[in-house]
Design a protein around this motif. Structure first.
Motif, mmCIF file in Angstrom:
data_model
loop_
_atom_site.group_PDB
_atom_site.id
_atom_site.type_symbol
_atom_site.label_atom_id
_atom_site.label_comp_id
_atom_site.label_asym_id
_atom_site.label_seq_id
_atom_site.Cartn_x
_atom_site.Cartn_y
_atom_site.Cartn_z
ATOM 1 N N TYR A 163 0.819 -1.207 0.000
ATOM 2 C CA TYR A 163 0.000 0.000 0.000
ATOM 3 C C TYR A 163 0.860 1.267 0.000
ATOM 4 C CZ TYR A 163 -4.081 -2.836 1.313
ATOM 5 O OH TYR A 163 -5.088 -3.745 1.344
ATOM 6 N N PHE A 164 1.896 1.300 0.826
ATOM 7 C CA PHE A 164 2.615 2.555 1.037
ATOM 8 C C PHE A 164 4.034 2.602 0.475
ATOM 9 C CE2 PHE A 164 2.955 0.120 5.051
ATOM 10 C CZ PHE A 164 4.346 -0.010 5.158
ATOM 11 N N LEU A 165 4.644 1.459 0.210
ATOM 12 C CA LEU A 165 6.038 1.468 -0.233
ATOM 13 C C LEU A 165 6.269 2.231 -1.539
ATOM 14 C CD1 LEU A 165 8.902 0.615 0.455
ATOM 15 C CD2 LEU A 165 8.468 -1.533 -0.766
ATOM 16 N N PRO A 166 5.425 2.086 -2.567
ATOM 17 C CA PRO A 166 5.695 2.848 -3.798
ATOM 18 C C PRO A 166 5.804 4.354 -3.539
ATOM 19 C CG PRO A 166 4.043 1.179 -4.225
ATOM 20 C CD PRO A 166 4.260 1.200 -2.731
ATOM 21 N N GLN A 167 4.902 4.907 -2.750
ATOM 22 C CA GLN A 167 4.947 6.339 -2.473
ATOM 23 C C GLN A 167 6.189 6.703 -1.666
ATOM 24 O OE1 GLN A 167 1.412 8.005 -0.680
ATOM 25 N NE2 GLN A 167 1.888 9.986 -1.581
ATOM 26 N N MET A 168 6.564 5.861 -0.720
ATOM 27 C CA MET A 168 7.753 6.140 0.084
ATOM 28 C C MET A 168 9.018 6.130 -0.755
ATOM 29 S SD MET A 168 7.165 4.248 3.700
ATOM 30 C CE MET A 168 5.817 4.724 4.775
ATOM 31 N N LEU A 169 9.050 5.283 -1.777
ATOM 32 C CA LEU A 169 10.230 5.202 -2.632
ATOM 33 C C LEU A 169 10.296 6.348 -3.640
ATOM 34 C CD1 LEU A 169 10.335 1.369 -3.379
ATOM 35 C CD2 LEU A 169 11.751 2.650 -1.748
ATOM 36 N N GLU A 170 9.139 6.876 -4.048
ATOM 37 C CA GLU A 170 9.109 7.849 -5.140
ATOM 38 C C GLU A 170 8.883 9.296 -4.713
ATOM 39 O OE1 GLU A 170 6.119 6.300 -7.770
ATOM 40 O OE2 GLU A 170 7.129 4.368 -7.908
ATOM 41 N N ASP A 171 8.366 9.514 -3.514
ATOM 42 C CA ASP A 171 7.941 10.846 -3.087
ATOM 43 C C ASP A 171 8.775 11.287 -1.895
ATOM 44 O OD1 ASP A 171 6.545 13.119 -2.206
ATOM 45 O OD2 ASP A 171 4.594 12.241 -2.658
ATOM 46 N N SER A 172 9.323 12.488 -1.951
ATOM 47 C CA SER A 172 10.163 12.968 -0.850
ATOM 48 C C SER A 172 9.346 13.558 0.298
ATOM 49 C CB SER A 172 11.162 14.005 -1.371
ATOM 50 O OG SER A 172 10.459 15.121 -1.894
ATOM 51 N N ASN A 173 8.052 13.722 0.116
ATOM 52 C CA ASN A 173 7.203 14.283 1.173
ATOM 53 C C ASN A 173 6.894 13.229 2.230
ATOM 54 O OD1 ASN A 173 6.913 16.929 0.035
ATOM 55 N ND2 ASN A 173 5.630 15.983 -1.523
ATOM 56 N N THR A 174 6.375 13.700 3.366
ATOM 57 C CA THR A 174 6.017 12.797 4.450
ATOM 58 C C THR A 174 4.505 12.698 4.571
ATOM 59 O OG1 THR A 174 6.149 14.593 6.058
ATOM 60 C CG2 THR A 174 8.130 13.250 5.752
ATOM 61 N N TYR A 175 4.036 11.498 4.916
ATOM 62 C CA TYR A 175 2.607 11.229 4.952
ATOM 63 C C TYR A 175 2.243 10.369 6.149
ATOM 64 C CZ TYR A 175 2.745 12.795 0.117
ATOM 65 O OH TYR A 175 2.929 13.540 -1.013
ATOM 66 N N ASN A 176 0.955 10.400 6.477
ATOM 67 C CA ASN A 176 0.373 9.427 7.387
ATOM 68 C C ASN A 176 -0.353 8.405 6.518
ATOM 69 O OD1 ASN A 176 -0.984 7.870 9.234
ATOM 70 N ND2 ASN A 176 -2.179 9.523 10.106
ATOM 71 N N HIS A 177 0.119 7.188 6.560
ATOM 72 C CA HIS A 177 -0.512 6.071 5.853
ATOM 73 C C HIS A 177 -1.345 5.348 6.894
ATOM 74 C CE1 HIS A 177 2.137 6.505 2.306
ATOM 75 N NE2 HIS A 177 2.991 6.945 3.208
ATOM 76 N N GLN A 178 -2.666 5.507 6.818
ATOM 77 C CA GLN A 178 -3.539 4.959 7.850
ATOM 78 C C GLN A 178 -4.325 3.756 7.354
ATOM 79 O OE1 GLN A 178 -5.712 7.494 10.617
ATOM 80 N NE2 GLN A 178 -7.529 6.293 10.158
ATOM 81 N N PHE A 179 -4.295 2.703 8.158
ATOM 82 C CA PHE A 179 -5.022 1.475 7.873
ATOM 83 C C PHE A 179 -6.151 1.307 8.868
ATOM 84 C CE2 PHE A 179 -0.923 0.801 5.998
ATOM 85 C CZ PHE A 179 -1.191 0.077 4.847
ATOM 86 N N ILE A 180 -7.256 0.783 8.386
ATOM 87 C CA ILE A 180 -8.349 0.372 9.254
ATOM 88 C C ILE A 180 -8.543 -1.120 9.031
ATOM 89 C CG2 ILE A 180 -10.797 0.614 9.805
ATOM 90 C CD1 ILE A 180 -10.586 3.539 8.881
ATOM 91 N N TYR A 181 -8.412 -1.866 10.124
ATOM 92 C CA TYR A 181 -8.568 -3.319 10.089
ATOM 93 C C TYR A 181 -9.858 -3.708 10.799
ATOM 94 C CZ TYR A 181 -3.563 -3.786 8.970
ATOM 95 O OH TYR A 181 -2.335 -3.726 8.371
ATOM 96 N N GLU A 182 -10.537 -4.680 10.237
ATOM 97 C CA GLU A 182 -11.675 -5.308 10.890
ATOM 98 C C GLU A 182 -11.517 -6.811 10.734
ATOM 99 O OE1 GLU A 182 -15.386 -3.730 9.447
ATOM 100 O OE2 GLU A 182 -14.879 -1.695 10.095
#
Length: 162
Positions: free
Chosen positions: A125-144
């Motif tokens: 879910y989040f690795l592509p953006q972390m590898l390509e984007d220099s900005n910082t984000y909150n990657h939030q998951f909701i599990y049920e």
């Protein structure tokens, strides 16, 4: 919210050093390296220590990518500071290596992100953006009931001191 964990994805060319964990959580699943932040430690200090402890690799710096957070069955149960480190393709680190934490191995990014790869944590879910984007984000998951039912990405509003 204060987060208790760190994770780092060590990139060498088109490969990432992944850990197949032998302990809970994520037992038997491939993920980055990292762990619990010790008392008085900053996240960056923690992840550099964890990398050294888990891999034997001594890094001087890592790039902060934000946080990964999760709600489980409606309860916010945690989060982790996420980092990426790039090392030269000439860096020699032979795998697979069996450690107390699990098995370390270089995995091609295409293998990690393959849609049919079921043996990974939620990194696809989040690795592509972390590898390509220099900005910082909150990657939030909701599990049920143990399943991801929602995933969202929002920019971090302010720089988190790491």
């Amino acid at each position: 919210m204060e987060y208790k964990y760190t994770i780092c994805f060590i990139k060498k060319g088109e490969q990432i050093l992944m850990l197949n964990r032998v302990k809970s959580p994520w037992m038997g699943i491939w993920n980055g390296v990292g762990g619990k932040i010790e008392k008085g430690e900053e996240p960056k200090e923690s992840v550099l220590r964890e990398i050294l402890e888990e891999t034997g690799i001594s890094l001087k710096d890592v790039d902060y990518k934000g946080v990964v957070t999760w709600l489980v069955d409606g309860i916010r149960t945690g989060g982790m500071h996420a980092f990426v480190a790039e090392i030269p393709e000439t860096f020699e680190y032979h795998t697979p290596v069996s450690t107390d934490e699990g098995i370390l191995a270089w995995k091609n990014i295409s293998w990690i992100l393959h849609p049919e790869n079921l043996g990974l944590a939620n990194v696809k879910y989040f690795l592509p953006q972390m590898l390509e984007d220099s900005n910082t984000y909150n990657h939030q998951f909701i599990y049920e009931n143990g399943n991801v039912v929602d995933y969202s990405v929002t920019p971090l509003e302010e720089f988190v001191n790491v």
